[in-house]
Write an enzyme that holds these catalytic residues in place. Structure first.
Site, PDB file in Angstrom:
ATOM      1  N   CYS A   1      -4.361   3.488  -5.380  1.00  0.00           N
ATOM      2  CA  CYS A   1      -4.247   2.417  -4.599  1.00  0.00           C
ATOM      3  C   CYS A   1      -5.398   2.362  -3.733  1.00  0.00           C
ATOM      4  CB  CYS A   1      -2.951   2.203  -3.957  1.00  0.00           C
ATOM      5  SG  CYS A   1      -2.373   3.548  -2.616  1.00  0.00           S
TER       6      CYS A   1
ATOM      7  N   HIS B   1       1.105   3.996   1.150  1.00  0.00           N
ATOM      8  CA  HIS B   1       0.433   3.018   0.292  1.00  0.00           C
ATOM      9  C   HIS B   1      -0.809   2.284   0.927  1.00  0.00           C
ATOM     10  CE1 HIS B   1       0.116   0.345  -2.982  1.00  0.00           C
ATOM     11  NE2 HIS B   1       0.625  -0.754  -2.520  1.00  0.00           N
TER      12      HIS B   1
ATOM     13  N   ASP C   1      -2.035  -6.497  -3.709  1.00  0.00           N
ATOM     14  CA  ASP C   1      -1.447  -5.355  -3.556  1.00  0.00           C
ATOM     15  C   ASP C   1      -1.926  -4.766  -5.005  1.00  0.00           C
ATOM     16  OD1 ASP C   1       0.139  -2.992  -3.966  1.00  0.00           O
ATOM     17  OD2 ASP C   1       1.777  -3.844  -3.148  1.00  0.00           O
TER      18      ASP C   1
END
Length: 401
Positions: free
Chosen positions: A144, A313, A339
């Site tokens: 991520c 995250h 996201d």
């Protein structure tokens, strides 16, 4: 030599070239030619030249050709110039990230959906940005941070000419994760963020390594970009000051007036917790817009998106919406977030139909339950000289939640 059939065109190619060949099917003809050209140059062996300290590399030995490139690699480079050779080599060998192609501009679709919403609200959005999704078979669960660097880079390359000229050697495209890992290692070799470099033992390439805002800032700063970091934490922040404090110049304990249409609502700053972060994000995007009327429900900001990190995250904030509550008239904030764990195709479909996109993009302040958050943003301009040297050391502004 082993050969494999391309799953797209069924053409037989050497197995070690299969991934590169298949990726070319998903990009435009011009881009494919550029990638093929760079790949051919990267495979050329070094040419020793005892009488000339520069090496000139030309494809097909044709200096006058339109494809001619003068790489001018200094073969007498000392220790201080070693990074220059690494930079030149990486510019030629880096690979473009393959994107899922959408028909329309993602942010233009989001703006249209926001404008169609009913009620009194005002939204501030950043400009162009591409969504980079994590791939289950490649970077799911750890990539991520790299995907957010790609998103931020796509904005900078498209929206800021000075950034486009320096990012990734002026390639004009966003590299894949493996190439970004090499760029980060090169940033460390140049002296950016020594403590962070030590934490990773100076190596990330080829590893499934989690990264955060510090690594994002170090990578971007190595190109001269003014990447800044700001912390929001439940720990005490006595005496802390930094470049982000100007966005909180009104103070956490003062009320902030936000104009929505012809009315002005008061956002009472005495609220604790994550309202502090939301107000900072609002002030950040609102402090610079493209000159559009403040009476419009959605306006564009000239600010960069925000790399948004918390424990476990990271995501990218592309804007924020302020809406007065009916009961007390206080403002309710919704962060607008891309996201990496969401599918680009799902985002495109929901935005094009104006259905279900809120669940994918909107995040209310009440969803912010972590004790600490960290943001990275990029100020305009390119640093050099003493300022660039100062950027090698990481500092952040800390605000108490």
């Amino acid at each position: 030599m082993a050969f494999s059939a391309c799953p797209i065109c069924n053409f037989s190619v050497p197995t070690h070239e299969l991934e590169r060949h298949a990726n070319l099917h998903f990009i435009g003809e011009d881009e494919a030619r550029d990638m093929e050209f760079a790949w051919r140059i990267a495979l050329l062996p070094p040419i020793p030249s005892p009488t000339n300290k520069y090496i000139s590399i030309f494809v097909d030995s044709a200096p006058s050709s339109s494809h001619g490139i003068d790489a001018r690699v200094d073969t007498t480079a000392s220790e201080g110039n070693r990074n220059d050779r690494g930079h030149a080599s990486l510019v030629l060998s880096q690979k473009r990230e393959v994107l899922y192609k959408i028909e329309f501009d993602l942010m233009a679709m989001l703006r249209r959906c926001l404008e169609l919403e009913r009620g009194s609200s005002r939204t501030v959005l950043c400009g162009y940005i591409d969504h980079f999704q994590s791939i289950v078979s490649h970077d799911h669960g750890w990539g991520c941070g790299w995907r957010n660097i790609q998103m931020l880079s796509s904005h900078l390359i498209k929206q800021r000419q000075e950034a486009q000229q320096v990012l990734y050697g002026g390639s004009g495209f966003v590299p894949n994760i493996e190439s970004l890992q090499r760029w980060l290692e090169l940033a460390w070799n140049k002296g950016f963020d020594p403590p962070g470099s030590d934490d990773f033992n100076q190596r990330v390439h080829g590893m499934k390594t989690w990264i955060g805002t510090t690594e994002c800032a170090a990578l971007l700063r190595s190109f001269g970009l003014r990447a800044r970091i700001v912390d929001f934490s439940t720990r005490k922040a006595a005496g802390v000051s930094g470049p982000m404090d100007r966005f909180l110049s009104k103070g956490v304990d003062s009320s902030i007036a936000v104009s929505i249409g012809e009315k002005s609502y008061r956002d009472f700053g005495k609220g604790k917790g994550h309202q502090v972060l939301a107000r900072w994000v609002w002030n950040y995007f609102s402090s610079s817009n493209t000159g559009e009327s403040g009476n419009q429900p959605v306006v564009l900001s000239e600010k960069s998106p925000l790399y948004f990190q918390h424990d476990g995250h990271s995501r990218t904030i592309v804007g924020i919406q302020a809406k007065p509550e009916k009961k007390n008239g206080m403002l309710q904030y919704n962060l607008l977030i891309l996201d990496p764990s969401e599918r680009t195709r799902a985002l495109e479909k929901s935005l094009s139909r104006n259905s279900g996109w809120q669940q994918l993009i909107k995040r209310g302040v009440r969803t912010l339950r972590k004790p600490q958050y960290q943001l990275c943003y990029v100020d305009p301009g390119i640093a050099s000289g003493e300022e660039l040297e100062e950027l090698k050391n990481m500092h952040s502004a800390l605000h108490e939640l």
